[in-house]
Design a protein around this motif. Structure first.
Motif, PDB file in Angstrom:
ATOM      1  N   LEU A  17      -8.156  -1.467   1.720  1.00  0.00           N
ATOM      2  CA  LEU A  17      -7.093  -2.259   2.355  1.00  0.00           C
ATOM      3  C   LEU A  17      -5.822  -2.219   1.495  1.00  0.00           C
ATOM      4  CD1 LEU A  17      -6.161  -4.214   4.612  1.00  0.00           C
ATOM      5  CD2 LEU A  17      -7.082  -6.094   3.227  1.00  0.00           C
ATOM      6  N   HIS A  18      -5.985  -2.381   0.172  1.00  0.00           N
ATOM      7  CA  HIS A  18      -4.820  -2.322  -0.726  1.00  0.00           C
ATOM      8  C   HIS A  18      -4.086  -0.990  -0.568  1.00  0.00           C
ATOM      9  CE1 HIS A  18      -6.297  -5.909  -2.470  1.00  0.00           C
ATOM     10  NE2 HIS A  18      -7.259  -5.362  -3.168  1.00  0.00           N
ATOM     11  N   VAL A  19      -4.867   0.086  -0.556  1.00  0.00           N
ATOM     12  CA  VAL A  19      -4.261   1.415  -0.459  1.00  0.00           C
ATOM     13  C   VAL A  19      -3.530   1.548   0.883  1.00  0.00           C
ATOM     14  CG1 VAL A  19      -4.738   3.894  -0.350  1.00  0.00           C
ATOM     15  CG2 VAL A  19      -5.895   2.463  -2.068  1.00  0.00           C
ATOM     16  N   SER A  20      -4.161   1.061   1.959  1.00  0.00           N
ATOM     17  CA  SER A  20      -3.529   1.192   3.277  1.00  0.00           C
ATOM     18  C   SER A  20      -2.279   0.317   3.397  1.00  0.00           C
ATOM     19  CB  SER A  20      -4.527   0.847   4.388  1.00  0.00           C
ATOM     20  OG  SER A  20      -4.766  -0.544   4.418  1.00  0.00           O
ATOM     21  N   LEU A  21      -2.199  -0.751   2.586  1.00  0.00           N
ATOM     22  CA  LEU A  21      -1.016  -1.616   2.603  1.00  0.00           C
ATOM     23  C   LEU A  21       0.083  -1.098   1.671  1.00  0.00           C
ATOM     24  CD1 LEU A  21      -2.811  -5.098   2.514  1.00  0.00           C
ATOM     25  CD2 LEU A  21      -1.514  -4.165   4.438  1.00  0.00           C
ATOM     26  N   GLY A  22      -0.163   0.052   1.028  1.00  0.00           N
ATOM     27  CA  GLY A  22       0.846   0.631   0.136  1.00  0.00           C
ATOM     28  C   GLY A  22       0.818   0.043  -1.259  1.00  0.00           C
ATOM     29  N   PRO A  34      -4.329  -3.613  -7.235  1.00  0.00           N
ATOM     30  CA  PRO A  34      -2.917  -3.514  -6.831  1.00  0.00           C
ATOM     31  C   PRO A  34      -2.011  -4.336  -7.757  1.00  0.00           C
ATOM     32  CG  PRO A  34      -4.078  -5.053  -5.411  1.00  0.00           C
ATOM     33  CD  PRO A  34      -5.103  -4.510  -6.367  1.00  0.00           C
ATOM     34  N   VAL A  35      -1.056  -3.679  -8.400  1.00  0.00           N
ATOM     35  CA  VAL A  35      -0.087  -4.387  -9.240  1.00  0.00           C
ATOM     36  C   VAL A  35       0.993  -4.985  -8.351  1.00  0.00           C
ATOM     37  CG1 VAL A  35       1.681  -4.077 -11.016  1.00  0.00           C
ATOM     38  CG2 VAL A  35      -0.544  -2.982 -11.258  1.00  0.00           C
ATOM     39  N   GLN A  36       1.374  -4.232  -7.314  1.00  0.00           N
ATOM     40  CA  GLN A  36       2.360  -4.738  -6.360  1.00  0.00           C
ATOM     41  C   GLN A  36       2.221  -3.954  -5.065  1.00  0.00           C
ATOM     42  OE1 GLN A  36       5.939  -3.324  -8.761  1.00  0.00           O
ATOM     43  NE2 GLN A  36       6.495  -2.668  -6.705  1.00  0.00           N
ATOM     44  N   TYR A  37       2.842  -4.457  -4.033  1.00  0.00           N
ATOM     45  CA  TYR A  37       2.920  -3.792  -2.732  1.00  0.00           C
ATOM     46  C   TYR A  37       4.377  -3.377  -2.513  1.00  0.00           C
ATOM     47  CZ  TYR A  37      -1.697  -5.782  -2.275  1.00  0.00           C
ATOM     48  OH  TYR A  37      -3.005  -6.103  -2.496  1.00  0.00           O
ATOM     49  N   ASP A 222      -2.789 -11.059   9.226  1.00  0.00           N
ATOM     50  CA  ASP A 222      -2.179 -10.934  10.559  1.00  0.00           C
ATOM     51  C   ASP A 222      -1.141 -12.020  10.804  1.00  0.00           C
ATOM     52  OD1 ASP A 222      -3.144  -8.665  11.639  1.00  0.00           O
ATOM     53  OD2 ASP A 222      -4.868  -9.591  12.645  1.00  0.00           O
ATOM     54  N   ASN A 223      -1.259 -13.132  10.055  1.00  0.00           N
ATOM     55  CA  ASN A 223      -0.275 -14.200  10.187  1.00  0.00           C
ATOM     56  C   ASN A 223       1.023 -13.761   9.512  1.00  0.00           C
ATOM     57  OD1 ASN A 223       1.231 -16.653   9.642  1.00  0.00           O
ATOM     58  ND2 ASN A 223      -0.621 -17.708  10.326  1.00  0.00           N
ATOM     59  N   PRO A 224       2.167 -13.831  10.236  1.00  0.00           N
ATOM     60  CA  PRO A 224       3.432 -13.347   9.645  1.00  0.00           C
ATOM     61  C   PRO A 224       3.870 -14.126   8.403  1.00  0.00           C
ATOM     62  CG  PRO A 224       3.801 -14.384  11.798  1.00  0.00           C
ATOM     63  CD  PRO A 224       2.318 -14.261  11.634  1.00  0.00           C
ATOM     64  N   ASP A 225       3.310 -15.318   8.192  1.00  0.00           N
ATOM     65  CA  ASP A 225       3.660 -16.086   6.990  1.00  0.00           C
ATOM     66  C   ASP A 225       2.974 -15.563   5.730  1.00  0.00           C
ATOM     67  OD1 ASP A 225       5.350 -17.868   8.271  1.00  0.00           O
ATOM     68  OD2 ASP A 225       3.683 -19.193   8.844  1.00  0.00           O
ATOM     69  N   VAL A 226       1.981 -14.682   5.904  1.00  0.00           N
ATOM     70  CA  VAL A 226       1.169 -14.252   4.764  1.00  0.00           C
ATOM     71  C   VAL A 226       1.522 -12.820   4.360  1.00  0.00           C
ATOM     72  CG1 VAL A 226      -1.181 -13.913   3.891  1.00  0.00           C
ATOM     73  CG2 VAL A 226      -0.719 -15.709   5.578  1.00  0.00           C
ATOM     74  N   LEU A 227       1.835 -12.631   3.068  1.00  0.00           N
ATOM     75  CA  LEU A 227       2.039 -11.290   2.515  1.00  0.00           C
ATOM     76  C   LEU A 227       0.960 -11.027   1.471  1.00  0.00           C
ATOM     77  CD1 LEU A 227       5.802 -10.683   1.578  1.00  0.00           C
ATOM     78  CD2 LEU A 227       4.473  -9.603   3.394  1.00  0.00           C
ATOM     79  N   PRO A 228       0.539  -9.758   1.313  1.00  0.00           N
ATOM     80  CA  PRO A 228      -0.365  -9.445   0.206  1.00  0.00           C
ATOM     81  C   PRO A 228       0.412  -9.476  -1.108  1.00  0.00           C
ATOM     82  CG  PRO A 228       0.283  -7.421   1.323  1.00  0.00           C
ATOM     83  CD  PRO A 228       0.906  -8.558   2.089  1.00  0.00           C
ATOM     84  N   ILE A 229      -0.210 -10.027  -2.149  1.00  0.00           N
ATOM     85  CA  ILE A 229       0.461 -10.202  -3.437  1.00  0.00           C
ATOM     86  C   ILE A 229      -0.352  -9.502  -4.525  1.00  0.00           C
ATOM     87  CG2 ILE A 229       1.445 -11.874  -5.059  1.00  0.00           C
ATOM     88  CD1 ILE A 229       2.574 -12.184  -2.203  1.00  0.00           C
TER      89      ILE A 229
END
Lengths: 381, 122
Positions: A17-22, A34-37, A222-229
């Motif tokens: 998932l991390h890889v697919s999120l960049g 993941p250090v950052q996205y 999927d919630n627009p308020d949530v970003l991966p960190i």
């Protein structure tokens, strides 16, 4: 170190998932993390404080201590032999911050301990988990079954919108208070949920079976308020919150009192308490409680714009003299938009407002001892 | 007429006569992430080729910027002190770091042109 060998790095259940999120992946405590996205550390940090951030902390160790007698107090009393905290007093459904100490009063690791009714649930640092587990087996096997929960992921959801987001999948979440912990279904998946974290924000940590982890993470994202960190913002968030990073701000050479963690040691385990002492290094730690520690961990705010980072030596004067201490964590605090740091100084120089100097690239930069957290925490008490 | 050359450490130099304007490349700023602090050399400082001349810091880490050629610092970009984020928004334009008087033009021989730098970062 495994740092240069990608093949030997372990992966969490959320790796793909991390890889697919960049996610920009890097080795951390033996894991490819993941250090950052693409948003970057600064935006990830600010987004967590303004909205909600999702963190993969599955590299951390999750351990269940199950009392052989069937009585949770027996597991609690056993664990009290290894930590200076009052574990017996943790009510069912509650969680507490603790430290494993050594015979010299130093800290082997810091951890969270939750009472889940029939067992204690521990979360320990990734880099220490093998040693912690061995330490538990060597000392508590007579009283407890030590169950390493390898098959679980750990997802943190942090920030002011964490409650609203999680409530969609877990109706009990809004009723939880800071440091509540218990078994809850999240989107129908059997999880352990605690209302705690490592950012200074309100939020939750969700222990989920590995097989369901990606599905749950995707539902939350999927919630627009949530970003991966990533781990970069996790570090700047915890630094602004004044929280210790094991191996940097606390280690085997710092006692809980030197580390300014007295608040985490309950009166019952201190001199004169009902179960005073009885943990490794009690003599030294209680002496620090009773007579003061020779040095203290303090917050440091730079008076200029240059970040003062880990390892920078601290001086009492603008020129000359021997170093009086060292910065143990430091960087730029995105929410303060200013450099923030913490480090150890002699007790005589630990008073708030004391002006000190940090040596950075051959120059002495002025800073002042400051109260922590640097950013007000927003725990739901 | 200026010529732009690049170093393998991701600095760019715009050369105009015996003066070079130096900054970090767009590729470098992308790798660094959000820039929060820039430290510039003092005007008049004599720099040796490959010596640490400036520092650029992101939230996570500090990185050195090296002098791509030997020479004296003629001017620095004070706008970066007030707005370090310029390095992210305009690395190869408004976010130049310093101007240097090139002491020995033969040192330019080892630098890359744009096509070679593109290949280097590909």
């Amino acid at each position: 170190m495994l740092a240069n060998n990608q093949d030997s790095l372990k992966r969490t259940p959320l790796h793909s998932l991390h890889v697919s999120l960049g996610g920009k992946m890097a080795p951390f405590a033996g894991y490819d993390m993941p250090v950052q996205y693409p948003a970057g550390v600064l935006k990830e940090h600010l987004h967590t404080r303004a909205s909600a951030g999702l963190f993969d902390v599955s590299h951390m160790g999750q351990i269940a201590l199950r009392p052989k007698s069937g009585r949770i107090e027996d597991a609690a009393r056993a664990l009290e032999r290894l930590v200076p905290q009052d574990i017996v007093a943790i009510a069912p459904g509650r969680q507490r911050y603790a430290q494993f100490t050594n015979a010299d009063g130093g800290i082997l690791d810091d951890l969270m301990v939750a009472n889940l009714g029939d067992h204690l649930f521990l979360v320990v640092n990734a880099a220490c988990k093998a040693e912690d587990e061995a330490h538990l087996r060597a000392n508590l096997s007579g009283d407890c079954i030590i169950d390493s929960l390898e098959g679980r992921a750990l997802i943190a959801l942090q920030g002011p919108k964490a409650e609203t987001v999680l409530a969609k999948f877990c109706a009990e979440a809004p009723a939880m208070k800071f440091m509540d912990a218990g078994p809850h279904e999240v989107a129908g998946i059997k999880c352990f949920v605690s209302r705690s974290g490592y950012t200074g924000e309100d939020g939750f940590e969700i222990s989920v079976p590995a097989a369901d982890a990606e599905r749950l993470a995707k539902m939350l994202l999927d919630n627009p308020d949530v970003l991966p960190i990533g781990l970069g913002a996790r570090d700047s968030l915890r630094l602004e919150a004044g929280l210790c990073l094991y191996g940097h701000d606390i280690d085997t050479a710092t006692t809980p009192v030197e580390a300014a963690l007295e608040w985490s040691v309950q009166k019952s385990r201190r001199s004169g308490g009902t179960r005073a002492g009885g943990f490794p290094g009690a003599e030294k730690i209680l002496a620090h409680f009773d007579g003061g520690a020779p040095r203290r961990r303090v917050g440091l705010l730079a008076l200029g714009r240059a970040p003062v980072r880990e390892g920078a030596l601290l001086f009492a004067d603008a020129a000359g003299g021997e170093p009086i201490g060292q910065v143990t964590s430091g960087g730029f605090g995105p929410s303060l938009s200013a450099p923030v740091a913490m480090g150890y100084v002699p007790a005589s120089l630990a008073a708030l407002g004391t002006k000190l100097f940090a040596e950075v690239r051959g120059q002495r930069l002025p800073l002042a001892v400051a109260a922590m957290p640097f950013v007000k925490n927003t725990y739901k008490r | 007429m200026t010529t732009t050359l690049y170093t393998s450490d991701h600095e760019w130099l715009a050369i105009d006569g015996d003066t070079a304007t130096v900054g970090i490349t767009d590729y470098a700023q992308q790798q660094l992430g959000d820039v929060v602090f820039v430290e510039l050399p003092k005007v008049g400082r004599a720099l040796k080729k490959a010596e640490a001349a400036a520092v650029v810091e992101s939230v996570k880490a500090a990185s050195d910027v090296y002098a791509p050629v030997t020479g004296e610092v003629l001017e620095t970009n004070e706008a970066l002190a007030a707005e370090p984020a310029l390095v992210n928004s305009d690395a190869q334009g408004a976010a130049w770091f310093f101007k240097i008087k090139i002491a020995d033009k033969s040192e330019l021989g080892g630098l890359m042109d744009e096509a070679a730098y593109k290949a280097h970062t590909a």
